[in-house]
Design a protein around this motif. Structure first.
Motif, short mmCIF file in Angstrom:
data_model
loop_
_atom_site.label_atom_id
_atom_site.label_comp_id
_atom_site.label_asym_id
_atom_site.label_seq_id
_atom_site.Cartn_x
_atom_site.Cartn_y
_atom_site.Cartn_z
N ALA A 161 0.74 -1.04 0.09
CA ALA A 161 0.10 -0.25 -0.19
C ALA A 161 0.89 1.24 -0.08
N ALA A 162 0.58 2.34 -0.95
CA ALA A 162 1.50 3.38 -1.03
C ALA A 162 0.92 4.75 -0.87
N SER A 163 1.18 5.35 -0.14
CA SER A 163 1.09 6.93 -0.01
C SER A 163 1.63 7.75 -0.83
N VAL A 164 1.54 7.81 -2.08
CA VAL A 164 1.91 8.53 -2.94
C VAL A 164 1.15 9.35 -3.78
N ASP A 165 1.24 10.72 -3.86
CA ASP A 165 0.33 11.52 -4.85
C ASP A 165 0.36 10.98 -6.36
N ARG A 166 -0.58 10.91 -6.97
CA ARG A 166 -0.72 10.65 -8.40
C ARG A 166 0.03 9.28 -8.52
N PHE A 167 -0.50 8.18 -7.50
CA PHE A 167 0.17 7.13 -7.58
C PHE A 167 0.26 6.40 -8.79
N SER A 168 -0.93 6.42 -9.66
CA SER A 168 -1.29 5.90 -11.03
C SER A 168 -0.15 6.50 -12.02
N ALA A 220 -6.95 2.38 -7.94
CA ALA A 220 -7.94 2.97 -6.92
C ALA A 220 -7.69 2.78 -5.47
N LYS A 221 -6.82 1.85 -5.36
CA LYS A 221 -6.52 1.47 -3.94
C LYS A 221 -4.97 1.99 -3.56
N ASN A 222 -4.31 2.63 -4.65
CA ASN A 222 -2.95 2.90 -4.40
C ASN A 222 -2.08 1.47 -3.99
N THR A 223 -2.19 0.49 -4.47
CA THR A 223 -1.72 -0.71 -4.17
C THR A 223 -1.02 -1.55 -5.09
N ILE A 224 -0.05 -2.14 -5.10
CA ILE A 224 0.47 -3.17 -5.89
C ILE A 224 0.50 -4.37 -5.23
N TYR A 225 0.59 -5.60 -6.11
CA TYR A 225 0.53 -7.01 -5.77
C TYR A 225 1.67 -7.77 -6.28
N LEU A 226 1.96 -8.71 -5.63
CA LEU A 226 2.91 -9.49 -6.13
C LEU A 226 2.50 -11.02 -5.89
N GLN A 227 1.72 -11.71 -7.12
CA GLN A 227 1.43 -13.33 -6.82
C GLN A 227 2.63 -14.13 -6.89
N MET A 228 2.86 -14.90 -6.02
CA MET A 228 3.94 -15.63 -6.00
C MET A 228 3.56 -17.32 -5.97
N ASN A 229 3.60 -18.00 -7.19
CA ASN A 229 3.02 -19.38 -7.21
C ASN A 229 4.60 -20.29 -7.24
N SER A 230 4.31 -21.60 -7.12
CA SER A 230 5.26 -22.51 -7.21
C SER A 230 6.79 -22.14 -6.68
N LEU A 231 6.66 -21.66 -5.47
CA LEU A 231 7.48 -21.01 -4.51
C LEU A 231 8.74 -22.18 -4.33
N ARG A 232 10.03 -21.71 -4.25
CA ARG A 232 10.97 -22.63 -4.09
C ARG A 232 11.90 -22.12 -2.90
N PRO A 233 12.47 -23.06 -2.33
CA PRO A 233 13.44 -22.64 -0.97
C PRO A 233 14.16 -21.32 -1.30
N GLU A 234 14.67 -21.11 -2.47
CA GLU A 234 15.48 -20.28 -2.91
C GLU A 234 14.75 -18.83 -2.94
N ASP A 235 13.55 -18.78 -3.04
CA ASP A 235 12.87 -17.55 -3.13
C ASP A 235 12.77 -16.92 -1.43
N THR A 236 13.26 -17.76 -0.52
CA THR A 236 13.24 -17.20 0.76
C THR A 236 14.03 -15.59 0.82
N ALA A 237 13.45 -14.85 1.19
CA ALA A 237 14.02 -13.46 1.24
C ALA A 237 12.91 -12.43 2.07
N VAL A 238 13.60 -11.28 2.17
CA VAL A 238 12.61 -9.95 2.76
C VAL A 238 12.18 -9.51 1.29
N TYR A 239 11.15 -9.34 1.00
CA TYR A 239 10.58 -8.80 -0.16
C TYR A 239 10.20 -7.07 0.22
#
Length: 115
Positions: A23-30, A74-93
């Protein structure tokens, strides 16, 4: 004041899925492109995926076909759908936006892929 707040991380088994939100508080997000980065222990922060102001998406080779970035202006939000996750995807995002050349970061959300 720019604020980015990530959520949705957690512990998941290999092959599982998670959906991260920022969720981003950014003016003119779009009008801004946004991106997801990640940082694993002992490694440099790396680009995972991004989405431009017109909705074009790009991905690191390591996640192509498994991750999908999207945005809801409309929600000032981006998403990341992550499928088929692997141990090497372990991290802080982290969520990222660059305004007038200055990068802004969220606090990050931990993703751990382990059985």
């Amino acid at each position: 004041q720019v604020q980015l707040v990530e959520s949705g991380g957690g512990l998941v088994q290999p092959g599982g899925s998670l959906r991260l939100s920022c969720a981003a508080s950014v003016d003119r997000f779009s009008t801004y492109g946004m991106a997801w980065f990640r940082q694993a222990p002992g490694k440099q922060r790396e680009l995972v995926a991004g989405i431009t102001d017109n909705g074009s998406r790009y991905y690191a080779d390591s996640v192509k076909g498994r991750f999908a970035a999207s945005r809801d202006n409309a929600k000032n939000t981006i998403y990341l759908q992550m499928n088929s996750l692997r141990p090497e995807d372990t991290a802080v995002y982290y969520c990222n936006v660059k305004l007038r050349g200055v990068p802004y970061w969220g606090q990050g959300t931990q993703v751990t892929v382990s059985s």
